[in-house]
Motif scaffolding. Structure first.
Motif, PDB file in Angstrom:
ATOM      1  N   SER A  55      -7.704  -4.210 -17.300  1.00  0.00           N
ATOM      2  CA  SER A  55      -7.576  -2.781 -17.015  1.00  0.00           C
ATOM      3  C   SER A  55      -8.921  -2.109 -17.240  1.00  0.00           C
ATOM      4  CB  SER A  55      -6.509  -2.157 -17.925  1.00  0.00           C
ATOM      5  OG  SER A  55      -6.968  -2.126 -19.269  1.00  0.00           O
ATOM      6  N   PRO A  56      -9.071  -0.838 -16.804  1.00  0.00           N
ATOM      7  CA  PRO A  56     -10.362  -0.158 -16.983  1.00  0.00           C
ATOM      8  C   PRO A  56     -10.824  -0.110 -18.438  1.00  0.00           C
ATOM      9  CG  PRO A  56      -9.005   1.051 -15.424  1.00  0.00           C
ATOM     10  CD  PRO A  56      -8.135  -0.040 -15.979  1.00  0.00           C
ATOM     11  N   THR A  93       0.834  -1.203   0.000  1.00  0.00           N
ATOM     12  CA  THR A  93       0.000   0.000   0.000  1.00  0.00           C
ATOM     13  C   THR A  93       0.864   1.247   0.000  1.00  0.00           C
ATOM     14  OG1 THR A  93      -1.788  -1.144   1.179  1.00  0.00           O
ATOM     15  CG2 THR A  93      -1.782   1.262   1.277  1.00  0.00           C
ATOM     16  N   SER A 126      -4.400  -6.826 -12.203  1.00  0.00           N
ATOM     17  CA  SER A 126      -4.727  -5.461 -12.610  1.00  0.00           C
ATOM     18  C   SER A 126      -3.527  -4.834 -13.308  1.00  0.00           C
ATOM     19  CB  SER A 126      -5.110  -4.627 -11.384  1.00  0.00           C
ATOM     20  OG  SER A 126      -5.363  -3.288 -11.743  1.00  0.00           O
ATOM     21  N   SER A 152      -6.175   4.911  -3.542  1.00  0.00           N
ATOM     22  CA  SER A 152      -7.373   4.109  -3.224  1.00  0.00           C
ATOM     23  C   SER A 152      -8.038   3.604  -4.496  1.00  0.00           C
ATOM     24  CB  SER A 152      -8.354   4.929  -2.390  1.00  0.00           C
ATOM     25  OG  SER A 152      -8.908   5.996  -3.143  1.00  0.00           O
ATOM     26  N   GLU A 153      -8.043   4.437  -5.568  1.00  0.00           N
ATOM     27  CA  GLU A 153      -8.622   4.000  -6.837  1.00  0.00           C
ATOM     28  C   GLU A 153      -7.844   2.827  -7.420  1.00  0.00           C
ATOM     29  OE1 GLU A 153      -8.805   7.284  -9.496  1.00  0.00           O
ATOM     30  OE2 GLU A 153     -10.258   8.410  -8.307  1.00  0.00           O
ATOM     31  N   LYS A 154      -6.527   2.914  -7.356  1.00  0.00           N
ATOM     32  CA  LYS A 154      -5.698   1.858  -7.918  1.00  0.00           C
ATOM     33  C   LYS A 154      -5.799   0.572  -7.110  1.00  0.00           C
ATOM     34  CE  LYS A 154      -1.040   0.874  -9.554  1.00  0.00           C
ATOM     35  NZ  LYS A 154       0.348   1.375  -9.727  1.00  0.00           N
ATOM     36  N   LEU A 155      -5.954   0.704  -5.797  1.00  0.00           N
ATOM     37  CA  LEU A 155      -5.993  -0.465  -4.912  1.00  0.00           C
ATOM     38  C   LEU A 155      -7.406  -1.008  -4.717  1.00  0.00           C
ATOM     39  CD1 LEU A 155      -3.529   0.887  -2.203  1.00  0.00           C
ATOM     40  CD2 LEU A 155      -3.099  -1.062  -3.710  1.00  0.00           C
ATOM     41  N   TYR A 156      -8.406  -0.297  -5.279  1.00  0.00           N
ATOM     42  CA  TYR A 156      -9.817  -0.681  -5.075  1.00  0.00           C
ATOM     43  C   TYR A 156     -10.155  -0.720  -3.586  1.00  0.00           C
ATOM     44  CZ  TYR A 156      -9.300  -2.022  -9.964  1.00  0.00           C
ATOM     45  OH  TYR A 156      -9.029  -2.018 -11.318  1.00  0.00           O
ATOM     46  N   MET A 157      -9.685   0.303  -2.879  1.00  0.00           N
ATOM     47  CA  MET A 157      -9.960   0.463  -1.454  1.00  0.00           C
ATOM     48  C   MET A 157     -10.529   1.861  -1.234  1.00  0.00           C
ATOM     49  SD  MET A 157      -6.352  -1.093   0.002  1.00  0.00           S
ATOM     50  CE  MET A 157      -6.694  -0.615   1.696  1.00  0.00           C
ATOM     51  N   THR A 158     -11.119   2.087  -0.075  1.00  0.00           N
ATOM     52  CA  THR A 158     -11.579   3.427   0.263  1.00  0.00           C
ATOM     53  C   THR A 158     -10.396   4.240   0.788  1.00  0.00           C
ATOM     54  OG1 THR A 158     -12.121   2.829   2.543  1.00  0.00           O
ATOM     55  CG2 THR A 158     -13.856   2.537   0.885  1.00  0.00           C
TER      56      THR A 158
END
Length: 301
Positions: free
Chosen positions: A100-101, A8, A132, A22-28
């Protein structure tokens, strides 16, 4: 094997902010901050400084970051090597597929389902790990063969063919992406007249044959402004979603932004797409690629 808090921290250091990390890790963002606070408390040192523009590494943080990057690479390599030994002893091979997105793995999954129907014995030898990846080619290349084995992408890039192994398997349409609020979003098919007076964004024309052809065609439109980019990312989509800018896209893009839509164009341009991997890759990756190519039709998507 590497402490997840260190992973992290690496992402925070590279993104420069908790929100981007947070976007890259898919976390808040609060979860990312909590892990960072826990790591600093465990090490009993300050690794980052919060600023109005994001975060900045302290001297100690810079030192930890450099070593953590090396440790992360060694950890990933050690796990991959051990998994390869176990898999080979069981005649099972793990293929790491990048997603990827812009380029999710839906199409590759559909193709693999056909392979399973036609070659059940061969497919039983493969397991998959979804990884990812970034959309930018420059960000993707260092990970090929190290943390990801294959990705499915448009493959018209000269640089891609120079630096990767490319197996073309089909064609996708060159389309446009526009804001949902744009008058063009209500059209079923765009004509060249619709581009008059518009601002158009496309990939560097010097690197791709098709983009160069599209740019040449669009330059005949009156009062058009054409800009070139090396890649697209979420920040750009957020910006373009609130303007009348036209992006040159392709039919592989899937649900890339809730405020933008794809629209077909009355032109003949098609982009080849295929499976991309490192120039030096395993025979198992070769076997996987051959299986996918064996069931793919020549249909345009």
């Amino acid at each position: 094997m590497l402490d997840p808090r260190l992973k992290t921290f690496i992402v925070i250091a590279e993104c420069g902010s908790f929100n981007k990390a947070s976007e890259k890790l898919y976390m808040t963002p609060p979860s990312v901050m909590k892990q960072m606070d826990s790591l600093e408390a465990h090490l009993q040192m300050k690794l980052i400084e919060r600023t109005s523009r994001g975060v900045k590494l302290t001297d100690a943080g810079q030192s930890i970051y450099q070593d953590a990057k090396r440790m992360s690479a060694m950890s990933d390599a050690a796990i991959a090597a051990a998994q390869a030994i176990v898999s080979e002893s069981q005649n099972i091979y793990t293929i790491r597929i990048g997603t990827s997105p812009l380029y999710p793995i839906r199409l590759l999954i559909d193709l693999w389902a056909k392979v399973c129907e036609e070659n059940p014995e061969e497919t039983s030898k493969f397991h998959f790990k979804i990884v990812s990846t970034r959309d930018s080619l420059n960000d993707l290349l260092p990970s090929l063969g190290k943390t990801v084995d294959v990705v499915l992408r448009p493959c018209d890039s000269r640089e891609m063919h120079t630096r990767c192994y490319v197996k073309p398997i089909g064609y996708c349409r060159a389309l446009c992406a526009v804001s949902r609020n744009s008058p063009l979003a209500r059209k079923r098919i765009l004509s060249l007249d619709d581009f008059a007076g518009q601002h158009v964004i496309l990939y560097h024309r010097s690197d791709t044959i098709v983009m160069n052809q599209i740019a040449d065609t669009l330059e005949s439109c009156p009062n058009i402004q054409i800009s070139e980019v090396g890649f697209y990312n979420l920040e750009q989509f957020n910006q373009y979603a609130n303007t009348n800018t036209i992006l040159i896209a392709n039919s592989l893009w899937n649900d890339f932004h809730p405020s933008m839509v794809k629209v077909r164009v009355d032109w003949p341009y098609l982009l080849p797409y295929g499976i991309i991997c490192a120039p030096e890759h395993s025979k198992q990756v070769d076997a996987f690629i051959d299986l996918i190519a064996s069931v793919n039709s020549a249909d345009i998507i």
